[in-house]
Structure formats: structure tokens, C-alpha cells
Design a protein around this motif. Structure first.
Motif, PDB file in Angstrom:
ATOM      1  N   ALA A  48       0.788  -1.290  -0.002  1.00 20.33           N
ATOM      2  CA  ALA A  48      -0.090  -0.074   0.182  1.00 20.33           C
ATOM      3  C   ALA A  48       0.919   1.494  -0.184  1.00 20.33           C
ATOM      4  O   ALA A  48       0.475   2.269  -0.796  1.00 20.33           O
ATOM      5  CB  ALA A  48      -0.918   0.138   1.458  1.00 20.33           C
ATOM      6  N   LEU A  49       1.952   1.104   0.827  1.00 23.79           N
ATOM      7  CA  LEU A  49       2.828   2.398   0.708  1.00 23.79           C
ATOM      8  C   LEU A  49       3.559   2.703  -0.526  1.00 23.79           C
ATOM      9  O   LEU A  49       3.921   3.651  -1.009  1.00 23.79           O
ATOM     10  CB  LEU A  49       3.749   2.298   1.783  1.00 23.79           C
ATOM     11  CG  LEU A  49       3.204   2.476   3.346  1.00 23.79           C
ATOM     12  CD1 LEU A  49       4.274   2.324   4.455  1.00 23.79           C
ATOM     13  CD2 LEU A  49       2.223   3.548   3.369  1.00 23.79           C
ATOM     14  N   LEU A  50       3.909   1.291  -1.177  1.00 28.10           N
ATOM     15  CA  LEU A  50       4.528   1.223  -2.348  1.00 28.10           C
ATOM     16  C   LEU A  50       3.820   2.106  -3.517  1.00 28.10           C
ATOM     17  O   LEU A  50       4.328   2.973  -4.351  1.00 28.10           O
ATOM     18  CB  LEU A  50       4.578  -0.134  -3.097  1.00 28.10           C
ATOM     19  CG  LEU A  50       4.994  -0.316  -4.472  1.00 28.10           C
ATOM     20  CD1 LEU A  50       6.488   0.344  -4.615  1.00 28.10           C
ATOM     21  CD2 LEU A  50       5.134  -1.802  -4.569  1.00 28.10           C
ATOM     22  N   VAL A  51       2.242   1.937  -3.395  1.00 26.14           N
ATOM     23  CA  VAL A  51       1.523   2.779  -4.355  1.00 26.14           C
ATOM     24  C   VAL A  51       1.670   4.212  -3.967  1.00 26.14           C
ATOM     25  O   VAL A  51       1.790   4.991  -5.057  1.00 26.14           O
ATOM     26  CB  VAL A  51       0.003   2.114  -4.021  1.00 26.14           C
ATOM     27  CG1 VAL A  51      -0.818   3.181  -4.801  1.00 26.14           C
ATOM     28  CG2 VAL A  51      -0.259   0.857  -4.615  1.00 26.14           C
ATOM     29  N   ALA A  52       1.707   4.678  -2.695  1.00 28.57           N
ATOM     30  CA  ALA A  52       1.648   5.905  -2.450  1.00 28.57           C
ATOM     31  C   ALA A  52       3.222   6.480  -2.952  1.00 28.57           C
ATOM     32  O   ALA A  52       3.121   7.779  -3.715  1.00 28.57           O
ATOM     33  CB  ALA A  52       1.726   6.150  -0.920  1.00 28.57           C
ATOM     34  N   SER A  53       4.169   5.820  -2.748  1.00 29.50           N
ATOM     35  CA  SER A  53       5.692   6.102  -3.221  1.00 29.50           C
ATOM     36  C   SER A  53       5.525   6.461  -4.829  1.00 29.50           C
ATOM     37  O   SER A  53       6.271   7.239  -5.226  1.00 29.50           O
ATOM     38  CB  SER A  53       6.473   5.241  -2.868  1.00 29.50           C
ATOM     39  OG  SER A  53       6.676   4.845  -1.607  1.00 29.50           O
ATOM     40  N   CYS A  54       4.707   5.762  -5.724  1.00 29.85           N
ATOM     41  CA  CYS A  54       4.449   5.679  -6.955  1.00 29.85           C
ATOM     42  C   CYS A  54       4.214   7.245  -7.298  1.00 29.85           C
ATOM     43  O   CYS A  54       4.540   8.048  -8.396  1.00 29.85           O
ATOM     44  CB  CYS A  54       3.787   4.600  -7.823  1.00 29.85           C
ATOM     45  SG  CYS A  54       4.601   3.125  -7.507  1.00 29.85           S
ATOM     46  N   GLY A  55       3.109   7.579  -6.486  1.00 28.87           N
ATOM     47  CA  GLY A  55       2.635   8.712  -6.789  1.00 28.87           C
ATOM     48  C   GLY A  55       3.501   9.993  -6.276  1.00 28.87           C
ATOM     49  O   GLY A  55       3.658  11.191  -7.140  1.00 28.87           O
ATOM     50  N   ALA A  56       4.292   9.924  -5.329  1.00 26.77           N
ATOM     51  CA  ALA A  56       5.302  11.012  -5.038  1.00 26.77           C
ATOM     52  C   ALA A  56       6.270  10.961  -6.046  1.00 26.77           C
ATOM     53  O   ALA A  56       6.838  12.213  -6.396  1.00 26.77           O
ATOM     54  CB  ALA A  56       5.971  10.645  -3.476  1.00 26.77           C
ATOM     55  N   MET A  57       6.884   9.871  -6.510  1.00 31.57           N
ATOM     56  CA  MET A  57       8.079   9.960  -7.597  1.00 31.57           C
ATOM     57  C   MET A  57       7.400  10.507  -8.803  1.00 31.57           C
ATOM     58  O   MET A  57       8.102  11.489  -9.556  1.00 31.57           O
ATOM     59  CB  MET A  57       8.459   8.681  -8.159  1.00 31.57           C
ATOM     60  CG  MET A  57       8.985   7.987  -6.877  1.00 31.57           C
ATOM     61  SD  MET A  57       9.837   6.471  -7.249  1.00 31.57           S
ATOM     62  CE  MET A  57      10.929   6.829  -8.433  1.00 31.57           C
ATOM     63  N   ALA A  58       6.213  10.400  -9.288  1.00 28.80           N
ATOM     64  CA  ALA A  58       5.638  11.031 -10.404  1.00 28.80           C
ATOM     65  C   ALA A  58       5.280  12.639 -10.015  1.00 28.80           C
ATOM     66  O   ALA A  58       5.620  13.409 -11.055  1.00 28.80           O
ATOM     67  CB  ALA A  58       4.190  10.749 -10.517  1.00 28.80           C
ATOM     68  N   ALA A  59       4.979  13.026  -9.143  1.00 22.41           N
ATOM     69  CA  ALA A  59       4.802  14.354  -8.559  1.00 22.41           C
ATOM     70  C   ALA A  59       6.139  15.250  -8.734  1.00 22.41           C
ATOM     71  O   ALA A  59       6.323  16.168  -9.025  1.00 22.41           O
ATOM     72  CB  ALA A  59       4.316  14.486  -7.402  1.00 22.41           C
ATOM     73  N   MET A  60       7.331  14.383  -8.206  1.00 24.86           N
ATOM     74  CA  MET A  60       8.724  14.936  -8.235  1.00 24.86           C
ATOM     75  C   MET A  60       9.121  15.480  -9.561  1.00 24.86           C
ATOM     76  O   MET A  60       9.781  16.319  -9.921  1.00 24.86           O
ATOM     77  CB  MET A  60       9.555  14.001  -7.521  1.00 24.86           C
ATOM     78  CG  MET A  60       9.405  14.097  -6.096  1.00 24.86           C
ATOM     79  SD  MET A  60      10.496  12.731  -5.211  1.00 24.86           S
ATOM     80  CE  MET A  60       9.689  13.048  -3.612  1.00 24.86           C
ATOM     81  N   ALA A  61       8.641  14.480 -10.497  1.00 26.31           N
ATOM     82  CA  ALA A  61       8.831  14.721 -11.996  1.00 26.31           C
ATOM     83  C   ALA A  61       8.272  16.330 -12.652  1.00 26.31           C
ATOM     84  O   ALA A  61       8.961  16.821 -13.551  1.00 26.31           O
ATOM     85  CB  ALA A  61       8.598  13.663 -12.799  1.00 26.31           C
ATOM     86  N   LEU A  62       6.897  16.402 -11.823  1.00 27.77           N
ATOM     87  CA  LEU A  62       6.385  17.786 -12.390  1.00 27.77           C
ATOM     88  C   LEU A  62       6.604  18.660 -11.205  1.00 27.77           C
ATOM     89  O   LEU A  62       6.055  19.822 -11.776  1.00 27.77           O
ATOM     90  CB  LEU A  62       4.968  17.177 -12.326  1.00 27.77           C
ATOM     91  CG  LEU A  62       4.414  16.287 -13.442  1.00 27.77           C
ATOM     92  CD1 LEU A  62       3.015  15.835 -12.981  1.00 27.77           C
ATOM     93  CD2 LEU A  62       4.868  16.786 -14.740  1.00 27.77           C
ATOM     94  N   ALA A  63       7.376  18.530 -10.465  1.00 30.22           N
ATOM     95  CA  ALA A  63       7.531  19.611  -9.399  1.00 30.22           C
ATOM     96  C   ALA A  63       8.181  21.039 -10.096  1.00 30.22           C
ATOM     97  O   ALA A  63       7.846  22.087  -9.429  1.00 30.22           O
ATOM     98  CB  ALA A  63       8.435  18.968  -8.080  1.00 30.22           C
ATOM     99  N   PRO A  64       9.287  20.870 -10.878  1.00 37.53           N
ATOM    100  CA  PRO A  64       9.847  21.824 -11.243  1.00 37.53           C
ATOM    101  C   PRO A  64       8.796  22.926 -12.053  1.00 37.53           C
ATOM    102  O   PRO A  64       8.729  24.228 -12.218  1.00 37.53           O
ATOM    103  CB  PRO A  64      10.939  21.482 -12.516  1.00 37.53           C
ATOM    104  CG  PRO A  64      11.122  20.267 -11.753  1.00 37.53           C
ATOM    105  CD  PRO A  64      10.015  19.771 -11.065  1.00 37.53           C
TER     106      PRO A  64
END
Length: 382
Positions: A48-64
Motif C-alpha cells: 500500500a505504501l508502495l502505491v503511495a511512493s509511486c505517486g510521490a515520484m511522479a509528482a517530483m518529476a512535475l515539481a519544477p
């Protein structure tokens, strides 16, 4: 000593660091009750936390792009969204609902993380002062406060939703400080330079990955380790992540002063070895005091690894490329949260939590043996 001018210079991003600490500290103390409410095994909780981490990594790509669009408003806007998103884990029941709730929270947390680290890197270049460890120390102290407060509230029978709502109210006060952030110029003709390559970013990111994996292992699993293996109660279990947060705060304040005197390579090398020792002591502790001592050593060591790596790599990157470099470093580094939950959960289910923490100690040895020398070499070639 920590100069007051350093605190004044970085007060806006420091408030963002505090916000993230409030929510993840609360989450760490509430893991046993959230896991039980969702009805998840160790392995399922990790996934379940793995699913959450996937979202965090995708968000980091868009953060700039988010930072470029919102500029000085980015931190307060993202902090408010983070506070709102963390209400969902407090309400979630069932594995799917919990995974989706943590996905939303991780997206907001990951985006804010990149923005605030990039801003500190820019402030370091502007002031010619080391500020990264100071800001990460503020995260750790906020994390400690939240872990203790949430543990006491949990002991008193207060629902997780209420705990997260209290932290949300504190966040609203911190956004007032975040809103005082200035627009910083990220590029100028004088700062033009070569974009960073993966020869620098990959080993630097892997150092951060292992540091975050070690940190996450203690945040997410120390309370379970203490309660399940050593018979700790709710408040005693919450002391595991609280000890981590407190010692990480102390370590990062010390790192703020040491960073001006020691090379980043030497600091990272010895910190990784200390963290590995702490993980082993906590893993095989026969009684609670020894386990707390292990988590304290782990916290002191791991505290400086990620911020020092961020500062070290950021210093090698021209200003116009710095936010993108921090984004890529964060994406690689936060894979520790991506890899850590299922790794810890699956090993715990197969061999027990002591073996999970032992594996963390072994991974930490790769930092001084391989990764730190690679970053040193890449830095010399730039």
C-alpha cells in the motif's frame, strides 16, 4: 554555532520542512492503528505504501513545472493541499482506501519536498552559507514533536482523523511564514553552465535513496518492532520514531556546523557507517533501552546523509539547472520510499523485523564502499 541570519534567511522553506515533519511524524506514531484499521498484513501494508511512493515520484518529476507556475506561492499552496490530503488516511478503512489516501498525501508531500529543497539550494548559492542541514533539522524536530504528540493522543484514544486535523491547524499558521518567501532568480548570464549528467546525479541519488530507505524503515516500522518484539505499549512504541526524529534533529544541527569544516565526502562516509551500526543494535536489542539507543545512533548517522548529498550535488550544478537537478535527485532518492515499504514488509513477513533492519545495515555499507567515491570522481571531472 547556528547563526540567526541563517535562520532568518531560510525561514520560509524551513516552515515547509516543519509542515512535512508534522504529518509524517504523526503518521509514524499512528502506523499500528492505521494498519489495523485497514486490515493489512505486513506485506500488504508495504505494498500500500508502495502505491503511495509511486505517486510521490511522479509528482517530483512535475515539481519544477509547479514551482515555475506558482513561484513564491508554491510552498504555501502545496502545504495547504498537503494538510487537506492527510485527512484521508485518518478516514480510510480497507486496503484500497488506505492506499489511495496515502497516494494523495504522498503526491502533495513529494511536490513540496522538491520545491523546498530547491529553494534552500538557491539560498545557499545566494548567501554562500550551508543551510541544508539546518532545514532538515527543523523537519526532524517537527517530526519528533508530532510523533510524541500523536503517540500521546493515540494512548488517550483520540482518533487519527483528529490528530491529522490538529496538525493541519498548525500548518495553516506556518503558511503565513511561507508566504513571505521571495522570488529567487534561478538563472543569469553569469551562472550559465553545463547541465548535470547522470554520472553525478545517479550515485548522488542512490546515496539519498539508501538514506531515505533507512529513515523510512525506522519511521514506518520501529513502532511495530518495539510493540511486537519487545512488548512496548502505544506510547513506548511511539518513542521509536520520536527518538529517531530527535536524534536526527540534533545530528543535523551538528552537521550544519561540521559541514563548514569537513568535506561532504568524509561526512557522508562516517555517517553511513554510524547508521549501519545503529540499525544492527536496534534490530537485535534484547530490551527497550538498547533498542532506543540503536535508533538514536541510527538517527544521528542518517540525519546528515541526505541533506549533505543534496547540498554537495547542488553545489556542482549551475543555478539555471538546479531545480531540475534537485527534482532528479529526489526522484532517485525517494525510490527509497518506493523500495523500502515492500522490502521491509516482505522480509518481515518471511524472516521477522530484525532481519529487515539487518538488511538496511548491509545496504548502508554500499555508501562508503562505492557510491561516495563515484560522486567524488564526478565532482572532480566537472
Amino acid at each position: 554555532m547556528i547563526a540567526l541570519k541563517d535562520i532568518r534567511a531560510c525561514r520560509a522553506p524551513a516552515s515547509a520542512f516543519a509542515t512535512i515533519g508534522l504529518f509524517w511524524g504523526s503518521f509514524a506514531a499512528l502506523v499500528p492503528v492505521l494498519k489495523a484499521r485497514a486490515g493489512l498484513s505486513d506485506g500488504e501494508f508495504g505494498l500500500a505504501l508502495l502505491v503511495a511512493s509511486c505517486g510521490a515520484m511522479a509528482a517530483m518529476a512535475l515539481a519544477p513545472r509547479v514551482e515555475a507556475r506558482l513561484r513564491r506561492r508554491a510552498m504555501p499552496v502545496l502545504a495547504v493541499l498537503l494538510a487537506a490530503s492527510f485527512l484521508a488516511p485518518g478516514l480510510a478503512t480497507g486496503g484500497v482506501g488506505f492506499a489511495l489516501a496515502m497516494l494523495a498525501a504522498s503526491i502533495m508531500s513529494g511536490t513540496l519536498d522538491v520545491v523546498m529543497n530547491a529553494r534552500v539550494s538557491l539560498l545557499e548559492a545566494e548567501t554562500n552559507r550551508p543551510l541544508m542541514n539546518l532545514n532538515h533539522a527543523i523537519f526532524s524536530f517537527a517530526y519528533t514533536f508530532a510523533a510524541i504528540a500523536a503517540g500521546l493522543m493515540r494512548e488517550a484514544g483520540i482518533a487519527p482523523l483528529t490528530v491529522f486535523a490538529v496538525m493541519g491547524a498548525l500548518t495553516l499558521a506556518l503558511t503565513v511564514v511561507m508566504a513571505q518567501a521571495r522570488d529567487l532568480v534561478a538563472s543569469s548570464p553569469d551562472t550559465a553552465g553545463r547541465a548535470p549528467g547522470w554520472g553525478l546525479l545517479l550515485p548522488g541519488g542512490l546515496i539519498i535513496l539508501i538514506a531515505f530507505l533507512s529513515e523510512q524503515a525506522t519511521e514506518g516500522w520501529s513502532a511495530l518492532h518495539l510493540e511486537r518484539g519487545l512488548g512496548a505499549g502505544a506510547a513506548e512504541g511511539a518513542l521509536g520514531p520520536a527518538v529517531l526524529g530527535l536524534t536526527m534533529g540534533i545530528g543535523r544541527l551538528s552537521g550544519q556546523m561540521v559541514a563548514a569544516r569537513l568535506s561532504e565526502a568524509l561526512l557522508i562516509r562516517w555517517a553511513a557507517l554510524l547508521t549501519a551500526v545503529g540499525a544492527l543494535v536496534a534490530a537485535w536489542a534484547p530490551v527497550l533501552p538498547v533498542a532506543y539507543a540503536g535508533f538514536a545512533l541510527l538517527g544521528l548517522g542518517v540525519s546528515v546523509i541526505a541533506p549533505t548529498a543534496f547540498a554537495w550535488v547542488g553545489r556542482q550544478v549551475p543555478a539555471e539547472h538546479r531545480t531540475r537537478a534537485i527534482s532528479r535527485l529526489s526522484m532517485v532518492g525517494f525510490s527509497g520510499f518506493f523500495i523500502g515499504p515492500p522490502l521491509m514488509g516482505l522480509v518481515a513477513e518471511a524472516a521477522g523485523l530484525p532481519m529487515s533492519f539487518t538488511l538496511v545495515a548491509l545496504l548502508l555499507l554500499f555508501v562508503p564502499l562505492a557510491l561516495e567515491p563515484l560522486v567524488s570522481r564526478a565532482a572532480r571531472l566537472r
